[in-house]
Design a protein around this motif. Structure first.
Motif, PDB file in Angstrom:
ATOM      1  N   TYR A   1       0.745  -1.356   0.439  1.00 24.05           N
ATOM      2  CA  TYR A   1       0.250   0.026   0.327  1.00 24.05           C
ATOM      3  C   TYR A   1       0.552   1.603   0.148  1.00 24.05           C
ATOM      4  CZ  TYR A   1      -3.660  -3.419   1.387  1.00 24.05           C
ATOM      5  OH  TYR A   1      -4.248  -4.239   1.398  1.00 24.05           O
ATOM      6  N   ILE A   2       0.716   2.153  -0.985  1.00 24.15           N
ATOM      7  CA  ILE A   2       1.043   3.571  -1.276  1.00 24.15           C
ATOM      8  C   ILE A   2       0.349   4.427  -1.390  1.00 24.15           C
ATOM      9  CG2 ILE A   2       2.924   4.561  -2.313  1.00 24.15           C
ATOM     10  CD1 ILE A   2       4.121   1.929  -2.011  1.00 24.15           C
ATOM     11  N   ARG A   3       0.993   5.458  -0.128  1.00 21.43           N
ATOM     12  CA  ARG A   3       0.314   6.674   0.362  1.00 21.43           C
ATOM     13  C   ARG A   3       0.909   8.282  -0.071  1.00 21.43           C
ATOM     14  NH1 ARG A   3      -1.464  11.196   3.183  1.00 21.43           N
ATOM     15  NH2 ARG A   3      -3.125  11.825   3.311  1.00 21.43           N
TER      16      ARG A   3
ATOM     17  N   PRO B   1      19.672  21.217  -3.927  1.00 18.74           N
ATOM     18  CA  PRO B   1      19.645  20.756  -5.171  1.00 18.74           C
ATOM     19  C   PRO B   1      20.801  19.841  -5.780  1.00 18.74           C
ATOM     20  CG  PRO B   1      19.477  23.362  -4.726  1.00 18.74           C
ATOM     21  CD  PRO B   1      19.329  22.360  -4.245  1.00 18.74           C
ATOM     22  N   HIS B   2      20.278  18.456  -6.476  1.00 19.91           N
ATOM     23  CA  HIS B   2      21.055  17.477  -6.775  1.00 19.91           C
ATOM     24  C   HIS B   2      21.286  16.446  -5.883  1.00 19.91           C
ATOM     25  CE1 HIS B   2      23.846  20.054  -9.252  1.00 19.91           C
ATOM     26  NE2 HIS B   2      23.616  21.258  -8.584  1.00 19.91           N
ATOM     27  N   ASP B   3      20.227  16.056  -4.731  1.00 20.66           N
ATOM     28  CA  ASP B   3      19.872  15.334  -4.112  1.00 20.66           C
ATOM     29  C   ASP B   3      18.662  13.963  -5.289  1.00 20.66           C
ATOM     30  OD1 ASP B   3      20.780  17.026  -1.894  1.00 20.66           O
ATOM     31  OD2 ASP B   3      18.550  17.327  -1.360  1.00 20.66           O
ATOM     32  N   SER B   4      18.731  13.388  -3.691  1.00 20.34           N
ATOM     33  CA  SER B   4      18.674  11.755  -5.134  1.00 20.34           C
ATOM     34  C   SER B   4      16.978  11.757  -3.496  1.00 20.34           C
ATOM     35  CB  SER B   4      18.840  10.486  -4.479  1.00 20.34           C
ATOM     36  OG  SER B   4      20.214  10.575  -5.690  1.00 20.34           O
ATOM     37  N   VAL B   5      15.764  11.979  -4.672  1.00 25.90           N
ATOM     38  CA  VAL B   5      14.962  11.390  -4.201  1.00 25.90           C
ATOM     39  C   VAL B   5      14.397  10.259  -3.715  1.00 25.90           C
ATOM     40  CG1 VAL B   5      12.010  11.827  -4.041  1.00 25.90           C
ATOM     41  CG2 VAL B   5      14.082  13.627  -5.155  1.00 25.90           C
ATOM     42  N   PHE B   6      13.880   9.411  -2.635  1.00 29.73           N
ATOM     43  CA  PHE B   6      13.538   8.157  -2.578  1.00 29.73           C
ATOM     44  C   PHE B   6      12.117   8.118  -2.761  1.00 29.73           C
ATOM     45  CE2 PHE B   6      18.053   8.172  -0.951  1.00 29.73           C
ATOM     46  CZ  PHE B   6      18.023   7.479  -1.954  1.00 29.73           C
ATOM     47  N   LEU B   7      11.959   6.727  -2.896  1.00 28.53           N
ATOM     48  CA  LEU B   7      10.249   6.511  -2.464  1.00 28.53           C
ATOM     49  C   LEU B   7      10.542   6.690  -1.022  1.00 28.53           C
ATOM     50  CD1 LEU B   7       7.946   5.211  -3.295  1.00 28.53           C
ATOM     51  CD2 LEU B   7       8.009   3.102  -2.966  1.00 28.53           C
TER      52      LEU B   7
ATOM     53  N   HIS C   1      10.500  -6.593   5.400  1.00 24.21           N
ATOM     54  CA  HIS C   1      11.754  -7.240   4.884  1.00 24.21           C
ATOM     55  C   HIS C   1      12.016  -6.971   3.578  1.00 24.21           C
ATOM     56  CE1 HIS C   1       9.394 -10.472   3.075  1.00 24.21           C
ATOM     57  NE2 HIS C   1       9.389 -10.481   2.296  1.00 24.21           N
ATOM     58  N   ILE C   2       9.949  -6.379   2.664  1.00 30.12           N
ATOM     59  CA  ILE C   2      10.133  -5.898   1.889  1.00 30.12           C
ATOM     60  C   ILE C   2      10.150  -4.255   1.671  1.00 30.12           C
ATOM     61  CG2 ILE C   2       8.412  -5.263  -0.243  1.00 30.12           C
ATOM     62  CD1 ILE C   2       7.419  -8.353  -0.010  1.00 30.12           C
ATOM     63  N   CYS C   3       9.666  -3.514   2.177  1.00 31.06           N
ATOM     64  CA  CYS C   3       9.257  -2.876   3.098  1.00 31.06           C
ATOM     65  C   CYS C   3      10.526  -1.717   3.270  1.00 31.06           C
ATOM     66  CB  CYS C   3       8.693  -2.383   4.467  1.00 31.06           C
ATOM     67  SG  CYS C   3       8.253  -0.742   4.646  1.00 31.06           S
ATOM     68  N   SER C   4      11.502  -2.291   3.634  1.00 25.32           N
ATOM     69  CA  SER C   4      12.881  -1.728   3.582  1.00 25.32           C
ATOM     70  C   SER C   4      13.997  -2.038   2.798  1.00 25.32           C
ATOM     71  CB  SER C   4      14.306  -3.034   4.470  1.00 25.32           C
ATOM     72  OG  SER C   4      13.992  -4.065   4.467  1.00 25.32           O
ATOM     73  N   GLN C   5      13.687  -2.068   1.682  1.00 28.86           N
ATOM     74  CA  GLN C   5      13.815  -2.102   0.175  1.00 28.86           C
ATOM     75  C   GLN C   5      13.504  -1.344  -1.022  1.00 28.86           C
ATOM     76  OE1 GLN C   5      14.467  -6.564  -1.899  1.00 28.86           O
ATOM     77  NE2 GLN C   5      13.669  -7.377  -0.112  1.00 28.86           N
ATOM     78  N   LEU C   6      11.940  -1.544  -0.732  1.00 27.70           N
ATOM     79  CA  LEU C   6      11.399  -0.472  -1.188  1.00 27.70           C
ATOM     80  C   LEU C   6      11.342   1.495  -0.701  1.00 27.70           C
ATOM     81  CD1 LEU C   6       7.210  -1.590  -1.219  1.00 27.70           C
ATOM     82  CD2 LEU C   6       8.878  -2.266  -3.019  1.00 27.70           C
ATOM     83  N   LYS C   7      12.042   0.963   0.650  1.00 26.84           N
ATOM     84  CA  LYS C   7      11.840   2.611   0.622  1.00 26.84           C
ATOM     85  C   LYS C   7      13.129   3.030  -0.172  1.00 26.84           C
ATOM     86  CE  LYS C   7      10.192   2.170   5.305  1.00 26.84           C
ATOM     87  NZ  LYS C   7      10.508   2.297   6.852  1.00 26.84           N
ATOM     88  N   GLU C   8      13.907   2.427  -0.361  1.00 22.53           N
ATOM     89  CA  GLU C   8      15.542   3.226  -1.179  1.00 22.53           C
ATOM     90  C   GLU C   8      15.465   3.626  -2.205  1.00 22.53           C
ATOM     91  OE1 GLU C   8      17.809   4.110   1.118  1.00 22.53           O
ATOM     92  OE2 GLU C   8      16.244   3.440   2.553  1.00 22.53           O
TER      93      GLU C   8
ATOM     94  N   VAL D   1       4.777   3.514  -9.270  1.00 21.91           N
ATOM     95  CA  VAL D   1       4.505   2.102  -8.999  1.00 21.91           C
ATOM     96  C   VAL D   1       4.841   1.148 -10.207  1.00 21.91           C
ATOM     97  CG1 VAL D   1       2.347   0.574 -10.135  1.00 21.91           C
ATOM     98  CG2 VAL D   1       1.841   2.758  -9.011  1.00 21.91           C
ATOM     99  N   ASP D   2       5.227   1.964 -10.965  1.00 23.73           N
ATOM    100  CA  ASP D   2       5.939   1.391 -12.500  1.00 23.73           C
ATOM    101  C   ASP D   2       6.921   0.788 -11.793  1.00 23.73           C
ATOM    102  OD1 ASP D   2       6.482   0.531 -14.970  1.00 23.73           O
ATOM    103  OD2 ASP D   2       8.533   2.181 -15.084  1.00 23.73           O
ATOM    104  N   LEU D   3       8.354   1.981 -11.108  1.00 24.45           N
ATOM    105  CA  LEU D   3       8.975   1.392 -10.725  1.00 24.45           C
ATOM    106  C   LEU D   3       9.171   0.179  -9.636  1.00 24.45           C
ATOM    107  CD1 LEU D   3      10.291   5.194  -9.464  1.00 24.45           C
ATOM    108  CD2 LEU D   3      11.671   3.942 -11.503  1.00 24.45           C
ATOM    109  N   ILE D   4       7.830   0.298  -9.107  1.00 29.48           N
ATOM    110  CA  ILE D   4       7.900  -0.869  -8.304  1.00 29.48           C
ATOM    111  C   ILE D   4       7.484  -2.441  -8.512  1.00 29.48           C
ATOM    112  CG2 ILE D   4       6.342  -1.535  -6.443  1.00 29.48           C
ATOM    113  CD1 ILE D   4       5.983   1.368  -4.756  1.00 29.48           C
ATOM    114  N   THR D   5       6.679  -2.148  -9.341  1.00 26.08           N
ATOM    115  CA  THR D   5       6.802  -3.250 -10.486  1.00 26.08           C
ATOM    116  C   THR D   5       7.606  -4.053 -10.872  1.00 26.08           C
ATOM    117  OG1 THR D   5       5.534  -2.629 -11.967  1.00 26.08           O
ATOM    118  CG2 THR D   5       4.704  -3.198 -10.352  1.00 26.08           C
ATOM    119  N   ARG D   6       8.735  -2.655 -11.530  1.00 30.46           N
ATOM    120  CA  ARG D   6       9.538  -3.373 -12.325  1.00 30.46           C
ATOM    121  C   ARG D   6      10.544  -4.191 -11.597  1.00 30.46           C
ATOM    122  NH1 ARG D   6      10.885  -0.889 -17.546  1.00 30.46           N
ATOM    123  NH2 ARG D   6       9.552   0.997 -18.139  1.00 30.46           N
ATOM    124  N   LYS D   7      11.567  -4.176 -10.364  1.00 33.76           N
ATOM    125  CA  LYS D   7      12.141  -4.711  -8.770  1.00 33.76           C
ATOM    126  C   LYS D   7      11.420  -5.460  -8.675  1.00 33.76           C
ATOM    127  CE  LYS D   7      14.819  -3.313  -5.927  1.00 33.76           C
ATOM    128  NZ  LYS D   7      15.711  -2.265  -4.725  1.00 33.76           N
ATOM    129  N   PHE D   8       9.842  -5.540  -8.772  1.00 33.70           N
ATOM    130  CA  PHE D   8       9.534  -6.686  -8.052  1.00 33.70           C
ATOM    131  C   PHE D   8       8.013  -7.025  -8.357  1.00 33.70           C
ATOM    132  CE2 PHE D   8      11.638  -4.100  -4.380  1.00 33.70           C
ATOM    133  CZ  PHE D   8      11.868  -4.560  -3.094  1.00 33.70           C
TER     134      PHE D   8
END
Length: 206
Positions: free
Chosen positions: A6-8, A17-23, A34-41, A63-70
């Motif tokens: 579930y994603i909100r 500037p130049h920051d990486s934006v994580f999920l 175990h999945i949540c820790s990977q999704l956050k990164e 959603v596309d990024l998540i389904t590509r990885k998992f």
């Protein structure tokens, strides 16, 4: 076995500037540990020099990024469908002469506005009339009413704006804060509709 995540999406996020934006920065995630820790990164966006100060992250991209990885995960989105990323650049120091100039303009502008309003509604004549009715005497300067009225006008403005300098009187938002909130909501909606290219589809010119 298929697992559900579930994603909100958050409404607004500030980055530099130049920051990486994580999920984890743009969304709240509910999943197995175990999945949540990977999704956050998962990196959702990398801020570059080509980006302006506003970036829109759509839930479909997430959603596309998540389904590509998992591939075995089912993603359910809840709440807003976009996140506004505001790039905060280094603020310039405001010069003291410029600050004083703006302060004087606002001070005297507000003073003239109040005085013009009082002239329009004949406030002086009203005070004189009230003084005559109560005391039975005529007075060009009914200070008995003018002084309390002036003090009450200042106190009323403090109560109306709910602030004494930077200190808030109570937790209730002032009318000015409510109007600023409504303005920010309208501005965010406008930005989402105009900056998010996926939300609009236009015919190409021939």
């Amino acid at each position: 076995m298929e697992k559900t995540v579930y994603i909100r999406m958050r409404h607004r996020v500030q980055v530099r500037p130049h920051d990486s934006v994580f999920l984890k920065d743009v969304a709240l995630i509910i999943a197995e540990d175990h999945i949540c820790s990977q999704l956050k990164e998962i990196v959702v966006h990398k801020v570059t020099d080509q980006d302006q100060n506003i970036i829109i992250i759509d839930a479909m991209k997430v959603v596309d990024l998540i389904t590509r990885k998992f591939k075995e995960i089912e993603v359910q989105t809840i709440g807003p469908s976009q996140t506004i990323i505001e790039v905060i650049f280094k603020k310039k120091n405001v010069s003291f002469p410029l600050f004083m100039l703006i302060w004087f303009l606002l001070f005297f502008g507000a003073a003239l506005t109040i005085m013009n309003f009082h002239v329009d509604v004949s406030m002086k004549e009203v005070h004189q009339r009230l003084y005559t009715i109560i005391t039975g005497k005529m007075s060009e300067k009914p200070l008995l009413f003018q002084i309390p009225y002036s003090l009450g006008l200042g106190l009323g403005m403090i109560l109306f704006f709910n602030h004494v300098f930077k200190k808030r009187i109570n937790e209730e938002p002032s009318p000015l804060e409510v109007e600023m909130f409504n303005y920010q909501q309208d501005l965010d909606q406008y930005v989402i509709m105009n900056e998010n290219k996926e939300s609009m589809k236009q015919l190409d010119d021939d």
